[in-house]
Design a protein around this motif. Structure first.
Motif, mmCIF file in Angstrom:
data_model
loop_
_atom_site.group_PDB
_atom_site.id
_atom_site.type_symbol
_atom_site.label_atom_id
_atom_site.label_comp_id
_atom_site.label_asym_id
_atom_site.label_seq_id
_atom_site.Cartn_x
_atom_site.Cartn_y
_atom_site.Cartn_z
ATOM 1 N N SER A 220 0.840 -1.203 0.000
ATOM 2 C CA SER A 220 0.000 0.000 0.000
ATOM 3 C C SER A 220 0.869 1.243 0.000
ATOM 4 N N LYS A 221 0.613 2.146 -0.938
ATOM 5 C CA LYS A 221 1.378 3.393 -1.017
ATOM 6 C C LYS A 221 0.397 4.560 -1.154
ATOM 7 N N ILE A 222 0.773 5.689 -0.577
ATOM 8 C CA ILE A 222 -0.106 6.861 -0.556
ATOM 9 C C ILE A 222 0.598 8.036 -1.230
ATOM 10 N N PHE A 223 -0.119 8.724 -2.103
ATOM 11 C CA PHE A 223 0.453 9.819 -2.892
ATOM 12 C C PHE A 223 -0.433 11.055 -2.805
ATOM 13 N N ASP A 224 0.174 12.203 -3.060
ATOM 14 C CA ASP A 224 -0.597 13.422 -3.278
ATOM 15 C C ASP A 224 -1.169 13.379 -4.694
ATOM 16 N N ASN A 225 -2.313 14.023 -4.885
ATOM 17 C CA ASN A 225 -2.914 14.065 -6.225
ATOM 18 C C ASN A 225 -1.934 14.598 -7.266
ATOM 19 N N GLU A 226 -1.143 15.607 -6.864
ATOM 20 C CA GLU A 226 -0.215 16.247 -7.808
ATOM 21 C C GLU A 226 0.929 15.327 -8.225
ATOM 22 N N ASP A 227 1.159 14.262 -7.474
ATOM 23 C CA ASP A 227 2.255 13.358 -7.827
ATOM 24 C C ASP A 227 2.048 12.710 -9.191
ATOM 25 N N PHE A 228 0.816 12.686 -9.656
ATOM 26 C CA PHE A 228 0.515 12.037 -10.932
ATOM 27 C C PHE A 228 0.485 13.034 -12.098
ATOM 28 N N GLY A 229 0.700 14.304 -11.800
ATOM 29 C CA GLY A 229 0.645 15.328 -12.842
ATOM 30 C C GLY A 229 2.021 15.722 -13.335
ATOM 31 N N PHE A 230 2.071 16.197 -14.578
ATOM 32 C CA PHE A 230 3.341 16.678 -15.130
ATOM 33 C C PHE A 230 3.070 17.723 -16.203
ATOM 34 N N TYR A 231 4.093 18.521 -16.465
ATOM 35 C CA TYR A 231 4.036 19.477 -17.577
ATOM 36 C C TYR A 231 4.898 18.926 -18.695
ATOM 37 N N GLN A 232 4.319 18.849 -19.876
ATOM 38 C CA GLN A 232 5.107 18.389 -21.025
ATOM 39 C C GLN A 232 5.646 19.613 -21.767
ATOM 40 N N ILE A 233 6.974 19.684 -21.823
ATOM 41 C CA ILE A 233 7.615 20.807 -22.518
ATOM 42 C C ILE A 233 8.311 20.272 -23.770
ATOM 43 N N THR A 234 8.366 21.117 -24.774
ATOM 44 C CA THR A 234 9.081 20.765 -26.003
ATOM 45 C C THR A 234 10.476 21.369 -25.949
ATOM 46 N N VAL A 235 11.477 20.510 -26.061
ATOM 47 C CA VAL A 235 12.879 20.950 -25.981
ATOM 48 C C VAL A 235 13.399 21.232 -27.391
ATOM 49 N N HIS A 236 13.900 22.427 -27.584
ATOM 50 C CA HIS A 236 14.467 22.829 -28.877
ATOM 51 C C HIS A 236 15.986 22.924 -28.774
ATOM 52 N N GLN A 237 16.642 22.580 -29.877
ATOM 53 C CA GLN A 237 18.093 22.776 -29.962
ATOM 54 C C GLN A 237 18.387 23.596 -31.221
ATOM 55 N N PRO A 238 19.475 24.403 -31.193
ATOM 56 C CA PRO A 238 19.736 25.327 -32.317
ATOM 57 C C PRO A 238 20.079 24.582 -33.627
ATOM 58 N N GLU A 239 19.653 25.201 -34.651
ATOM 59 C CA GLU A 239 19.965 24.737 -36.011
ATOM 60 C C GLU A 239 21.329 25.276 -36.417
ATOM 61 N N ARG A 240 22.137 24.394 -37.051
ATOM 62 C CA ARG A 240 23.494 24.821 -37.425
ATOM 63 C C ARG A 240 23.718 24.652 -38.926
ATOM 64 N N ASP A 241 24.615 25.505 -39.455
ATOM 65 C CA ASP A 241 24.952 25.389 -40.879
ATOM 66 C C ASP A 241 26.067 24.366 -41.063
ATOM 67 N N GLU A 242 26.592 24.245 -42.299
ATOM 68 C CA GLU A 242 27.610 23.241 -42.607
ATOM 69 C C GLU A 242 28.904 23.454 -41.829
#
Length: 602
Positions: free
Chosen positions: A484-506
């Protein structure tokens, strides 16, 4: 009340032989149940009416020409059957056997003599469609004779609705296995129903001693959850001993199961009009404002609800929009603002839609609120990415603090599936100590079940009364331990962020846009799920930047997600064996093999 399944098996086995003895070469195998199931129900009704048959006929003959509606008299204790139904035909099933030559015409007369509520049952079974074949093949007498055999003990005094539900489900399982057909639903073992009723009623037993309470199953099946739950609450020798009035409501969209459920409600003197036919999601049979105190169900999972979507006039765009207050709900966006969102799960699995439906039927906490027990498979816990409807439904449940506990059941508990299943317990009147919390219980290991001596389809394990007691006590204790384990409601929530990386030339130089900001390289774009309790900036600095220097995320385009990764919380790491132990085993095997080779050569 437990069922002695071994005693029932002899009756089930006899009914099963009727198909092979009477229907063979007259009906196709996939049509057997269209005869056997309604005949079983009709014989059960017939036996219930037998003791009052003469009184009903006398009343009917005396008053049919004097009163426009004689139904009230024919169902009364004094002048009629004392049940919610009757039959005004001069025949019983046994009396039909007295006139073999005219048995087909007399059988039709017998069917026509039933009251309107039984006519609905006969209609949903589509039983009259079989009568021509009966007559053409000459099997009517043999069929009725078989069902009048004393070995087919179907009297409601001897076989309870719960036992009858078990018999029907076992017969249907056998028919489906014989024809290699999928049952399309997961019938609920009686010990699981017992556990569910305990979890729903016991925490509020002091509050349901008197008064009136409404119990509802939106996927009623044979009605076992309804009748069993009422029996548990009102049994004078049980744990609750309530003297309150419990009204049973249910809806079922499979004709044969609806007919079975309604017939047993008639036999129990429950109101048969509180059992509705049709799909709960798109053809809800009750007043939209009707609310229920208790709800128990095992909705279909992994089953399409596309027809319901069409019936609800869903738009054809990518985003499914249904103008239905059950499914249009307010959840928070990543800014913490409430937004009304249409929450409709993917069309090939409607289980979470039944969850939303039940949530809409909860009574106001000021009126005592509601308690819900619902069975689901694993996909209800985690299917759907951030921003999806499935995630949104979990978000709505957790943001409104409606989830009390989830219990993982042992595998191989159900008759036609061995998959992992869970009981969800929900309420809008949580105890103070449970507010803002969710309890997860892992009752899947060997200490929580016993293996059956003989499996029934896919069902190979069962819960004993002791196992049920252990599980419910763990739930009520609300304490953490190995299972048996007990959690806060927020433990099941998350924010999904999009990670960007810079575009480079040759040459490896960063390409910038007209504003001088680095352009995002679409091939390197990725997502990260940041736990809701963490700072996004801190998470990004710790988990992303060390591996992708120069990366960034768009703070204006984040999604909220909720999932309950049950298995992760109970995962126990088992270390790999030491290399020295593995090497020793290999050497031992080599020595054994070498000795064997010497013996063979010599």
């Amino acid at each position: 009340m437990s069922i002695n399944t071994q005693n029932l098996q002899s009756i089930i086995n006899f009914i099963w032989t009727v198909a092979d003895d009477v229907l063979i070469n007259k009906f196709l195998e996939n049509q057997y149940q269209d005869v056997i199931l309604p005949m079983t129900v009709l014989r059960r009704l017939d036996l219930a009416l037998e003791p009052t048959k003469d009184k009903v006929l006398q009343t009917h003959n005396e008053f049919k020409s004097k009163i426009d509606n004689v139904s009230g008299l024919l169902t009364s204790e004094l002048h009629g059957s004392g049940l919610a139904f009757y039959n005004t035909s001069p025949y019983t099933m046994k009396k039909l056997l007295d006139d073999p030559k005219n048995i087909d015409a007399n059988f039709l007369d017998y069917l026509n003599g039933f009251s309107e509520n039984v006519q609905d049952i006969i209609s949903k079974f589509k039983f009259r469609n079989q009568l021509n074949t009966f007559e053409e093949t000459g099997i009517t007498f043999s069929l009725i004779e078989k069902f009048c055999n004393p070995k087919v003990e179907l009297s409601p005094d001897k076989i309870s609705p719960m036992a009858m539900g078990y018999m029907f489900e076992d017969l249907i399982r056998r028919f489906n296995e014989k024809t290699n057909a999928a049952a399309g639903r997961h019938f609920t073992p009686r010990e699981i129903i017992e556990l569910m009723t305990h979890l729903v009623y016991l925490p509020v037993k002091d509050k349901i001693q008197k008064g009136t309470f409404l119990v509802y199953d939106p996927c009623a099946g044979s009605g076992a959850m309804l009748t069993q739950s009422k029996l548990f609450a009102t049994n004078p020798e049980g744990e609750i001993k309530s003297t309150a009035t419990f009204h049973l409501y249910g809806q079922e969209n499979t004709g044969e199961m609806y007919a079975t459920c309604k017939s047993d409600m008639l036999l129990k003197n429950e109101d048969p009009d509180k059992i509705k036919f049709g799909s709960t999601l798109s053809e809800y049979g009750f007043d939209p404002d009707l609310k229920f105190n208790f709800m128990l169900t095992n909705p279909p999972y992994g089953t399409t609800w596309k027809q319901d979507q069409e019936n609800l006039n869903v738009g054809t765009g990518k985003k499914v929009e249904i103008k239905d207050r059950r499914f249009n709900l307010k959840i928070k966006n990543f800014k913490g603002e409430l937004e009304e969102t249409c929450l409709t799960s993917r069309s090939n699995d409607g289980q979470l839609m039944f969850m939303l439906h039940m949530l809409s039927k909860m009574k106001d906490p000021k009126d005592g609120g509601s308690r819900i027990a619902s069975i689901h498979n694993g996909s209800a816990l985690f299917t759907g990415d951030a921003g999806s409807s499935e995630s949104g439904i979990r978000q709505y449940i957790l943001e409104n603090d409606l989830l009390e506990c989830i219990i993982q059941l042992p595998n191989d508990m159900f008759y036609n599936t061995g998959i992992t299943t869970y009981i969800w317990l929900l309420t809008n009147v949580k105890e103070e100590r449970r507010k803002g919390k969710v309890q997860l219980i892992n009752a899947s290991s060997e200490g929580f079940y016993q293996k059956m001596r003989k499996s029934l389809g896919s069902k190979r394990v069962e819960l004993t009364a002791n196992h049920i007691q252990i599980i419910q006590e763990m739930c009520f204790a609300f304490e953490e331990n190995e299972y048996s384990k007990i959690f806060d409601n927020e433990d099941f929530g998350f924010y999904q962020i999009t990670v960007h990386q810079p575009e480079r030339d040759e040459k490896g130089n960063i390409i910038k846009d007209t504003k001088g900001k680095p352009k995002s390289d679409s091939t390197l774009k990725d997502t990260e799920n940041v736990p809701m309790k963490e700072s996004i900036a801190d998470y990004f600095k710790r988990e992303v930047l060390p591996f992708a220097p120069g990366a960034w995320y768009d703070k204006t385009k984040m999604k909220v997600g909720f999932e309950i990764p049950f298995t992760k919380y109970f995962y126990q790491y088992e270390p790999l064996r030491a290399l020295s132990d593995i090497a020793a085993d290999i050497m031992t095997l080599e020595q054994e093999t070498e000795n064997l080779l010497k013996e063979i050569v010599e």
